[in-house]
Design a protein around this motif. Structure first.
Motif, short mmCIF file in Angstrom:
data_model
loop_
_atom_site.label_atom_id
_atom_site.label_comp_id
_atom_site.label_asym_id
_atom_site.label_seq_id
_atom_site.Cartn_x
_atom_site.Cartn_y
_atom_site.Cartn_z
N GLU A 81 21.44 -27.24 -3.58
CA GLU A 81 20.69 -28.37 -4.12
C GLU A 81 19.89 -29.07 -3.03
O GLU A 81 18.74 -29.45 -3.23
N LEU A 82 20.50 -29.22 -1.87
CA LEU A 82 19.83 -29.85 -0.74
C LEU A 82 18.59 -29.06 -0.34
O LEU A 82 17.52 -29.62 -0.13
N HIS A 98 16.03 -29.41 -3.44
CA HIS A 98 15.54 -30.71 -3.88
C HIS A 98 15.53 -31.80 -2.81
O HIS A 98 15.07 -32.90 -3.06
N GLY A 99 16.11 -31.53 -1.65
CA GLY A 99 16.14 -32.52 -0.59
C GLY A 99 17.27 -33.53 -0.73
O GLY A 99 17.37 -34.45 0.07
N CYS A 100 18.08 -33.39 -1.75
CA CYS A 100 19.25 -34.24 -1.95
C CYS A 100 20.26 -33.45 -2.76
O CYS A 100 19.92 -32.42 -3.33
#
Length: 136
Positions: free
Chosen positions: A57-58, A61-63
């Protein structure tokens, strides 16, 4: 940022904020549905997280969200500190930076016990993920 700054960097703080809690945001949010033993020590629960999914996910999506690590009572014990302004080194008003509405705060040192223990536990996988030489 407003508030006292003891010279700590952004990574030295733990942010807390006011937000609407939505248990439908991520599946498995009820105790026992996450595969995490919520009767274990809170810091040791971090080691029970399967970090592959949050890492994906990181990257995408960056988070990322983790499964539930804290019990509702533990969350309440930390969120209950929000009105104690002296515990925080900084308060950020989101509207000032056009991030929406509301605010969040960074705990100052010494951290509340639960926050400090979780911070240390969460730094280990974060440092491994980043290839940090002190990945403890």
């Amino acid at each position: 940022m407003s508030g006292g700054n003891d010279g700590a960097t952004m990574t030295d703080g733990i942010a807390t904020g006011r937000a609407v809690s939505d248990p439908t945001v991520r599946g498995g949010t009820a105790a026992g549905e996450t595969g995490i033993d919520l009767t274990a020590d809170p810091a040791s629960r971090v080691g029970q997280v399967g970090w592959a999914a949050p890492a994906e996910e990181l990257d995408a999506h960056g988070c990322a969200l983790t499964p539930r690590i804290l019990t509702p009572a533990e969350c309440e014990s930390v969120s209950g500190l929000y009105e104690e302004a002296g515990r925080f080194r900084s308060t950020v008003d989101m509207a000032r930076y056009r991030f929406g509405s509301g605010q969040y705060r960074y705990f100052g040192r010494p951290f509340p016990e639960l926050v400090g223990r979780l911070r240390q536990a969460l730094l280990r996988p974060a440092r491994r993920r980043c290839g940090h030489p002190h990945n403890g």
